[in-house]
Design an enzyme around this catalytic site. Sequence first.
Site, PDB file in Angstrom:
ATOM      1  N   LYS A   1      88.402  43.500  36.675  1.00 12.83           N
ATOM      2  CA  LYS A   1      86.950  43.255  36.613  1.00 12.83           C
ATOM      3  C   LYS A   1      86.750  41.767  36.370  1.00 12.83           C
ATOM      4  CE  LYS A   1      83.124  45.748  36.770  1.00 12.83           C
ATOM      5  NZ  LYS A   1      82.901  47.014  37.479  1.00 12.83           N
TER       6      LYS A   1
ATOM      7  N   SER B   1      85.025  51.173  48.943  1.00 15.31           N
ATOM      8  CA  SER B   1      85.635  49.841  48.931  1.00 15.31           C
ATOM      9  C   SER B   1      87.058  49.934  49.493  1.00 15.31           C
ATOM     10  CB  SER B   1      85.709  49.295  47.509  1.00 15.31           C
ATOM     11  OG  SER B   1      84.526  48.619  47.180  1.00 15.31           O
TER      12      SER B   1
HETATM   13  P1  NAD Z   1      72.263  46.485  39.764  1.00 18.46           P
HETATM   14  O1  NAD Z   1      72.309  45.099  39.257  1.00 18.46           O
HETATM   15  O2  NAD Z   1      72.102  46.724  41.200  1.00 18.46           O
HETATM   16  O3  NAD Z   1      71.123  47.302  38.987  1.00 18.46           O
HETATM   17  C1  NAD Z   1      71.041  47.378  37.608  1.00 18.46           C
HETATM   18  C2  NAD Z   1      69.727  48.056  37.232  1.00 18.46           C
HETATM   19  O4  NAD Z   1      69.692  48.230  35.819  1.00 18.46           O
HETATM   20  C3  NAD Z   1      68.491  47.267  37.600  1.00 18.46           C
HETATM   21  O5  NAD Z   1      67.474  48.147  38.029  1.00 18.46           O
HETATM   22  C4  NAD Z   1      68.084  46.601  36.293  1.00 18.46           C
HETATM   23  O6  NAD Z   1      66.691  46.312  36.244  1.00 18.46           O
HETATM   24  C5  NAD Z   1      68.471  47.686  35.308  1.00 18.46           C
HETATM   25  N1  NAD Z   1      68.728  47.158  33.963  1.00 18.46           N
HETATM   26  C6  NAD Z   1      69.370  46.014  33.627  1.00 18.46           C
HETATM   27  N2  NAD Z   1      69.393  45.880  32.292  1.00 18.46           N
HETATM   28  C7  NAD Z   1      68.753  46.949  31.788  1.00 18.46           C
HETATM   29  C8  NAD Z   1      68.439  47.365  30.480  1.00 18.46           C
HETATM   30  N3  NAD Z   1      68.750  46.610  29.406  1.00 18.46           N
HETATM   31  N4  NAD Z   1      67.793  48.548  30.320  1.00 18.46           N
HETATM   32  C9  NAD Z   1      67.448  49.276  31.401  1.00 18.46           C
HETATM   33  N5  NAD Z   1      67.706  48.932  32.650  1.00 18.46           N
HETATM   34  C10 NAD Z   1      68.351  47.781  32.843  1.00 18.46           C
HETATM   35  O7  NAD Z   1      73.619  47.162  39.222  1.00 18.46           O
HETATM   36  P2  NAD Z   1      74.356  48.443  39.829  1.00 18.46           P
HETATM   37  O8  NAD Z   1      75.346  47.965  40.802  1.00 18.46           O
HETATM   38  O9  NAD Z   1      73.355  49.462  40.183  1.00 18.46           O
HETATM   39  O10 NAD Z   1      75.185  48.922  38.551  1.00 18.46           O
HETATM   40  C11 NAD Z   1      74.611  49.766  37.544  1.00 18.46           C
HETATM   41  C12 NAD Z   1      75.730  50.374  36.722  1.00 18.46           C
HETATM   42  O11 NAD Z   1      76.615  51.112  37.585  1.00 18.46           O
HETATM   43  C13 NAD Z   1      76.629  49.377  36.009  1.00 18.46           C
HETATM   44  O12 NAD Z   1      77.075  49.943  34.801  1.00 18.46           O
HETATM   45  C14 NAD Z   1      77.790  49.204  36.970  1.00 18.46           C
HETATM   46  O13 NAD Z   1      78.970  48.755  36.318  1.00 18.46           O
HETATM   47  C15 NAD Z   1      77.937  50.632  37.455  1.00 18.46           C
HETATM   48  N6  NAD Z   1      78.635  50.776  38.719  1.00 18.46           N
HETATM   49  C16 NAD Z   1      78.196  50.143  39.848  1.00 18.46           C
HETATM   50  C17 NAD Z   1      78.867  50.352  41.045  1.00 18.46           C
HETATM   51  C18 NAD Z   1      78.395  49.737  42.344  1.00 18.46           C
HETATM   52  O14 NAD Z   1      78.955  50.087  43.390  1.00 18.46           O
HETATM   53  N7  NAD Z   1      77.395  48.904  42.354  1.00 18.46           N
HETATM   54  C19 NAD Z   1      79.998  51.176  41.085  1.00 18.46           C
HETATM   55  C20 NAD Z   1      80.412  51.806  39.909  1.00 18.46           C
HETATM   56  C21 NAD Z   1      79.722  51.608  38.740  1.00 18.46           C
END
Ligand code: NAD
Length: 429
Positions: A102, A366
Amino acid sequence: MNVFNSALTQLKRGAKYINLPPYFIDQLSFPERTITLNFSFKKDSGEVEIIKGYRVQYNNLLGPYKGGLRYHQDVNMDEIKFLALLMVIKNAIVDVPFGGAKGGLAIDPKSLSEKELERLTRLFAKELAPNIGPMRDIPAPDVNTNSKIMDWFADEYIEVKDKKQNVENKDQLKAVVTGKSLQNDGSKGREQSTGMGGFFVLEELIKRVGVKKPLTVAIQGFGNVGSNMAGILHDYGYKVVAVSDVKGGIYDSSNTGFNIDLVRECRLEKGMFAGCYCIGSVCDLAKKYEDGIITNEELLELPVDILIPAAIENVITSKNASKIKAKILFEMANGPTTAEADQILNKRGILVVPDVLNNAGGVIVSYFEWYQNIHSEKWSLEKVNRGLKEKMVKAFEKVWKIYKEKKVDLRTAAYILALQRLAEAKPDL
Ligand code: NAD
């Protein structure tokens, strides 16, 4: 307990159920390599800032290191170590030939112009270039990073390599990073893959726990994961009654469920990157639903069938675990539940379905993207989704079997499966 230590506690809990040499758990308790970068970054204004960057290459027993890049002001080494360990576990659970890693930058991307974001990403790629590569370490998107950022990253990496020695097949080098745009050899289905993968697991779970559809759902986070998951669930007849982003959310207490297309349209209208910047769509929609404005804390405590945290870690803690009313807590964010909260929820009979299983769809696609780049192939969306479903369902079935046989919680069952796979790959000392 900090997030990294709570993941280690979970790892050790899983290890109790299999016969492993103690040194092996010790080995998994430390990352193989941690990289901290401090680089000078010139802003549009001419002002120079020192930016901290991180990459943790946790373990590569199962293949090249693999894991996303997060851009967030709170990014720190402890968090990145934790997320890298989760990648080791996740990749083992869904059986992709990758280890875990990461990385991230401690910046608020919303404070940067697009030009600054590109320059900073290119700088990060240049700094990491000696330590990454398609067979060595492969980054991907995470919080506040997206396909555009991955395209810049791949482009800069290839430029660095090309300067050093003439690169013959530049297209294959694009496999250094996944989550790229379709125009830049990304994979069909990658954008939706994490949400889609979660949906496949949820459907399998629903069949086994005997709850009846239509089910009400509250989703925290409306970025890549939350918005895609919301759309898919809406399309398949679930009632998405609450959604939120960092600014707060909306709740439809009549349980009719929101039209998720409207929510998404509203975001598109603003013309911003999904998930990269707050685009205020939820805030605007909230006005339309007048009385339905809620805080993120309130969303977690709503009386729904399924609660899906899909934003950040540590949102369900010992403070609010006793107030959660959902029957199923379906983790899509990484690490949304603290170890203490997990115990409270388990005692209360709330079914907690763990992140390391549910959100593995992103890394599966991925892997498909990496495979297509390496072999100069282009897969159809049907082929990608078929492969994704197969891997997610197989992983779920294995976790469910362990859950039933060993009478442990689902998270422990998932860790047991991961440890079994990792143990098979460990070298004889
Ligand atoms: P992103 O940046 O696209 O979206 C994050 C969302 O969370 C946004 O809507 C933001 O406004 C909201 N947010 C941020 N801080 C916040 C808070 N304090 N309280 C409430 N909402 C909040 O990110 P993502 O890619 O959707 O990732 C979200 C989660 O999923 C993370 O934990 C990430 O590690 C995990 N994840 C993502 C992926 C991926 O493919 N993108 C894969 C596995 C896990």
